[in-house]
Design an enzyme around this catalytic site. Structure first.
Site, PDB file in Angstrom:
ATOM      1  N   ASP A 502       0.846  -1.187   0.000  1.00  0.00           N
ATOM      2  CA  ASP A 502       0.000   0.000   0.000  1.00  0.00           C
ATOM      3  C   ASP A 502       0.890   1.248   0.000  1.00  0.00           C
ATOM      4  OD1 ASP A 502      -3.026   0.841   0.648  1.00  0.00           O
ATOM      5  OD2 ASP A 502      -1.671   2.204   1.704  1.00  0.00           O
ATOM      6  N   GLU A 545      -4.646   2.454  -4.205  1.00  0.00           N
ATOM      7  CA  GLU A 545      -3.191   2.491  -4.070  1.00  0.00           C
ATOM      8  C   GLU A 545      -2.629   1.163  -3.567  1.00  0.00           C
ATOM      9  OE1 GLU A 545      -4.866   4.414  -0.255  1.00  0.00           O
ATOM     10  OE2 GLU A 545      -5.429   4.133  -2.345  1.00  0.00           O
TER      11      GLU A 545
END
Length: 638
Positions: A502, A545
């Site tokens: 992430d 993301e």
């Protein structure tokens, strides 16, 4: 079964890297060699250092920060690719000339460089492998030919004179030297440490249709790409009159990798431009070529005036020198056709193979092979069946006429020949040629339509499994690869791991700089993950993301090492916006398959929990899940 170098009967000294390249090769054979040590050696050769930096920047497709140091170049390329590039560049520097009089060393390297650049381009288009690795493999893909010229300079010079085609060359090599250039290339690349997964496609690429690979598999794809790159190399070094025969084949081959004519032409033009740049750097000649579109346009000149025959290729066959001279003048000077002549059937048959006439005008009665025998010989070949044949004769009995038409004659001219009759026969022949060209054009259009339909289907299939922003596999494709890896791990009892990644503070980046910058950040991170992944690893974008990396044959310790390597690579990325730089970091959750997990979802869930622990612990760190327990870094190196 590919032969080892020691199993091939050879005499003399093989081409081998020297100096800095040899030192790099030896260092790469040691398990404990570091990038810093390789960089220290490479920096002692400024030319090699510059070439490595250039290659690292040329292979970068994400628009990231240009590399300026040898250490950064080696980190991006990887030590294996640096080793291969150093060997290739060293061999080019050493073998601009050599002892084999019949071997054109400059032309060989010119061809090899063009193949290398084509493979680099195709890698970026298809994802078949790392661009810089395939560049090096393309550069060395025909190195066996240089080896044979070095080992057997006199014998190989004689052999090259006799070989009139690539397939004949390999046959003669085996017959005279008990090996061939493909076999020797594979043995040398194996001895230098290249992986078998790349050596096998190189070994088979001269005859891809005979390669023993499953259609659609990676070896099959690489074999086809190496063959296509070789054909582009052939185009680049061919003299002007021979280029036209390469372009049609290249268009069809380009369709196999999903490009229409315009796209493929643009790609080739870009490859040729890079060829000239690299040629100057390596002191390798690179011919000035017209654009691919211009080369294609030269294939089929068509008549403008539909009322009179345009220039045709005419082969005139007559043993009477006076008649032959008269007809040559009429056909060539008066009517404007391109004429070649022969005094007999045997000579005409050999000449037809080179000249490829549209029209053959032949006398019937000639010493040796008669006109009828020549006609039968031409009609026995596939290309000869399309030639329009006009027979010159003073015989016009029904039996002879029947025999001639049965042999394949299209029309007659009775001696003595008058101009009006000759014009009429040629006009009929011209209309036949026009119909034949129109039919061929229709066939080509049908092939083009079929190729474009196949391209569209492949594109749709690819789009359905690809994240459009980053170019990585999307969540659907990633989950499919995860399931395959899980099943393979269960069958083979090999370990596997999953990393959930992430981008830290991504919402803050979007809010502060806008979504366009956020998209650029995601592309940079995706490219870094893709370049860092091993060949068998799968990287996909889960959404937002968040990314997933599936690592085959990887235990928890190795997966942690991979996660830390990724984290450090992202940490040095910097996105320039205005006068500011955005520093990036990622958090990584890592889990390895264990006996308590029932399916792949549990593996990803474990990695996901580890990711959240990494974020809770301050971000920019890796966290592992070990038997349900979560542990976070910082970790000790090693």
């Amino acid at each position: 079964m590919l032969k080892k170098l020691q199993h091939i009967p050879l005499t003399g000294e093989l081409p081998s890297p020297k100096g800095v390249a040899l030192a790099i090769l030896e260092m790469c054979r040691k398990d404990d060699t570091t990038i810093t040590e390789i960089a220290h050696i490479a920096q002692t050769d400024p030319a090699l250092a510059g070439r490595l930096i250039r290659n690292a920047n040329a292979a970068s497709t994400g628009g990231g920060r240009p590399i300026a140091s040898v250490t950064d170049a080696i980190m991006r390329l990887g030590m294996g690719t640096v080793r291969n590039l150093a060997m290739g560049f060293s061999l080019i520097d050493q073998y601009h000339s050599g002892p084999c009089a019949g071997f054109d060393y400059e032309r060989f390297w010119s061809h090899s460089l063009l193949v290398a650049l084509a493979m680099q381009e195709f890698s970026q288009m298809t994802g078949a492998g790392a661009a810089e690795e395939l560049f090096a493999c393309g550069l060395l893909s025909q190195i066996g030919r240089l080896a044979l010229a070095t080992l057997y300079p006199q014998e190989y010079a004689t052999l090259l004179k006799e070989a009139d085609a690539a397939d004949r060359l390999a046959e003669l090599e085996h017959e005279r030297l008990h090996t061939d250039h493909n076999e020797l290339t594979a043995a040398l690349l194996s001895d230098w440490g290249l992986p078998l997964a790349l050596i096998e496609p190189i070994y088979h690429h001269d005859a891809p249709d005979k390669a023993p690979f499953t259609p659609g598999s990676r070896p099959h794809q690489l074999t086809q790409l190496f063959y296509l790159a070789k054909r582009i190399g052939d185009l680049g070094i061919s003299p002007d009159p021979e280029r036209n025969r390469h372009t049609a084949d290249l268009l069809l081959l380009g369709g196999k990798i999903g490009l229409d004519a315009d796209q493929f032409g643009a790609r080739i033009d870009g490859i040729v431009a890079a060829w000239h740049e690299w040629g100057e750097l390596l002191k390798v000649p690179a011919s000035a070529l017209p654009s691919f579109k211009q080369m294609c346009a030269g294939q089929a000149p068509r008549p403008e005036d539909s009322n009179s025959p345009a220039a045709l290729r005419v082969l005139l066959v007559d043993d009477d020198a006076t008649m032959r001279c008269m007809l040559e003048g009429v056909l060539g000077d008066s009517l404007g056709h391109t004429v070649q002549s022969a005094s007999g059937g045997e000579e005409a048959l050999a000449m037809a193979l080179q000249f490829m006439p549209q029209i053959v005008i032949t006398d019937w009665l000639m010493p040796g092979m008669s006109g009828i025998e020549l006609c039968r010989a031409l009609r026995a070949t596939e290309w000869g069946q399309t030639i329009y044949i006009i027979m010159l004769t003073g015989i016009d009995t029904r039996e002879e006429v029947t025999e001639a038409f049965e042999a394949g004659v299209d029309d007659f001219l009775t001696k003595p020949v008058d101009l009006r009759s000759l014009r009429a026969r040629l006009r009929a022949a011209w209309h036949y040629v026009q119909l034949l060209e129109a039919w061929e054009k229709d066939r080509a259009q049908l092939r083009q339509f079929a190729a474009e339909l196949a391209i569209s289907n492949r594109r749709l299939s690819h789009a359905a499994m690809t994240d459009q922003l980053t170019g990585l596999p999307n969540r659907r494709a990633g989950m499919s690869e995860l399931d395959k890896a899980w099943s393979a791990s269960g069958r083979s009892a090999q370990p596997m791991a999953a990393l959930v990644i992430d981008v830290d503070h991504f919402k803050r980046i979007n809010d502060s700089y806008g979504h366009a910058v956020g998209d650029q950040v995601l592309r940079e991170v995706a490219q870094t993950l893709q370049h860092s992944a091993r060949r068998d690893d799968v990287v996909c974008r889960l959404g937002g993301e968040e990314f997933l990396m599936v690592c085959n044959n990887t235990d928890l310790r190795a997966a942690l090492g991979a996660g830390e390597r990724l984290r450090k690579l992202v940490e040095v990325l910097a996105i320039k916006v205005g006068g500011h730089e955005i520093q990036l970091s990622i958090s990584v959750g890592i889990a390895a398959r264990d006996a308590s997990m029932k399916d792949a979802d549990e593996l990803v869930n474990a990695a996901d929990r580890a990711l959240y622990r990494a974020k809770e612990s301050g971000r920019n760190r890796s966290c592992i899940s070990l038997k349900g327990q979560l542990r976070c870094g910082p970790w000790q190196a090693g």
